[in-house]
Design a protein around this motif. Structure first.
Motif, PDB file in Angstrom:
ATOM      1  N   PRO A   1       9.286 -96.309  12.259  1.00  0.00           N
ATOM      2  CA  PRO A   1       7.903 -96.733  11.970  1.00  0.00           C
ATOM      3  C   PRO A   1       7.224 -97.379  13.175  1.00  0.00           C
ATOM      4  N   GLU A   2       7.962 -98.182  13.942  1.00  0.00           N
ATOM      5  CA  GLU A   2       7.408 -98.808  15.148  1.00  0.00           C
ATOM      6  C   GLU A   2       6.946 -97.740  16.138  1.00  0.00           C
ATOM      7  N   GLU A   3       7.797 -96.709  16.342  1.00  0.00           N
ATOM      8  CA  GLU A   3       7.463 -95.645  17.284  1.00  0.00           C
ATOM      9  C   GLU A   3       6.329 -94.770  16.752  1.00  0.00           C
ATOM     10  N   GLN A   4       6.289 -94.538  15.435  1.00  0.00           N
ATOM     11  CA  GLN A   4       5.204 -93.760  14.840  1.00  0.00           C
ATOM     12  C   GLN A   4       3.862 -94.450  15.055  1.00  0.00           C
ATOM     13  N   SER A   5       3.860 -95.780  14.977  1.00  0.00           N
ATOM     14  CA  SER A   5       2.618 -96.534  15.204  1.00  0.00           C
ATOM     15  C   SER A   5       2.135 -96.361  16.629  1.00  0.00           C
ATOM     16  N   ILE A   6       3.059 -96.437  17.594  1.00  0.00           N
ATOM     17  CA  ILE A   6       2.699 -96.236  18.997  1.00  0.00           C
ATOM     18  C   ILE A   6       2.136 -94.833  19.197  1.00  0.00           C
TER      19      ILE A   6
END
Length: 345
Positions: A10-15
């Motif tokens: 999820p953190e990487e998807q946000s980026i």
């Protein structure tokens, strides 16, 4: 997006979501904490109230123009990790001196880490590489710092700005925080009074058609009911504030510009980008002081903020500032070749 079997967190998807809209956010802006004082004397101590905010064009700007394979590799590096942007260095400077800059970052972070730990492991600093390789038109400026302790990471992120006589940098968490409060700039007014401009902006946003459009945009970002959408719209408008930039033209005549800030109630990249585009397309009339329209913002060459030009950068005014000054690029860090320094605008 990076192509791989790797499944983004999820953190990487946000980026990635913010990076996908980076061009739109840059185009909008190109139209015509608790105080912690470090005990390390070589670093400029944080002023009362903390260091000034550095405003980016979007939440993932530090990843802009980074090669996709490098971005994927950075995603896969284990935490703790964080990001660095070096003051007074363009993408070209970073590309030409990546190894030297990385070593200076590493040396200074090691100094900070050694103030916390007797036995500090070897800290790693990974330089950026541009999408498109050598000769790319757009160049990244962010460095990845990893193989650090959580205590070191937390201390560095808490102070955020670290300035010595050889290098000054901003530390950023490896995530997408809330969208930057800076929405756009306005010009066309004949007054320097920020209160008058704030009134014009709020009165425009409160018009029925425009207010309804703002509500409609917030309705698409996952807010569960009409009451929360209404509150989000109301709070967004209430959060608006204005900053005056007293630009001068030859002869000393004042040509004021104004930065428009507001706090987004959502971190949804698409909603925030569409909202910014819409609001920056409006006109902002006053009865006596002209009509404001969106104007281009230019990144400060010192701190990379979009809220002011180099000549109005607030960092050189900080007491005991070790970092770059308004007049001379790279004059404090010795990374440029002799005879290449030039004055800022």
């Amino acid at each position: 997006s990076p192509a791989s079997d790797h499944v983004p967190t999820p953190e990487e998807q946000s980026i990635l979501a913010h990076l996908a809209l980076a061009d739109m956010n840059r185009s909008v802006l190109s139209q015509n904490s608790t105080n912690h004082t470090t005990s390390l004397p070589q670093f400029t101590p944080a002023p009362t109230g903390g260091f000034p905010t550095v405003y980016m064009s979007h939440s993932a700007q530090v990843f802009d123009h980074l090669d996709n394979k490098v971005l994927l590799a950075w995603f896969q590096v284990a935490h703790p990790k964080f990001l660095i942007r070096v003051f007074d260095h363009s993408g070209k400077d970073v590309a030409e001196r990546a190894a030297i800059i990385a070593e200076r970052i590493r040396a200074n972070i090691t100094t900070i880490a050694e103030s916390l730990h007797n036995d500090t492991p070897s800290i790693r600093v990974s330089p950026p590489q541009p999408q498109g390789g050598k000769g790319a038109k757009h160049l990244p400026i962010g460095f990845l710092v990893h193989s650090v302790s959580n205590e070191t990471k937390d201390l560095i992120l808490k102070q955020r700005i670290w300035s010595t006589t050889d290098i000054t940098f901003e530390a950023l968490p490896f995530n997408c925080a809330n969208p930057p409060d800076l929405l756009f700039g306005l010009s066309g007014f004949t007054t320097l009074d920020a209160v008058t401009i704030l009134q014009a902006v709020k009165e425009t946003w409160l018009q029925d058609e425009i207010y309804g459009r703002i509500e409609s945009l917030f309705s698409k970002c996952g807010l569960p009911d009409d009451e929360l959408i209404y509150k989000a719209t109301r709070d967004f408008i209430a959060s608006c504030h204005i900053e005056t930039l007293d630009f001068k033209i030859p002869g000393g005549l004042s040509v004021p510009r104004f930065n428009v800030f507001a706090t987004s109630p959502t971190n949804d990249a698409k909603t925030w980008t569409e909202l910014r585009i819409y609001l920056s397309s409006l006109t902002y009339p006053t009865n006596l002081d002209g009509c404001g329209v969106a104007t281009a913002l230019f990144a400060c060459q010192i701190c990379h903020s979009l809220a002011h030009p180099r000549g109005l950068c607030p960092f050189p005014l900080i007491p005991n500032w070790n970092g770059p000054k308004v007049g001379n690029r790279n004059s404090t860090n010795g990374l440029r070749q002799p005879g290449r320094a030039r004055g800022g605008r």
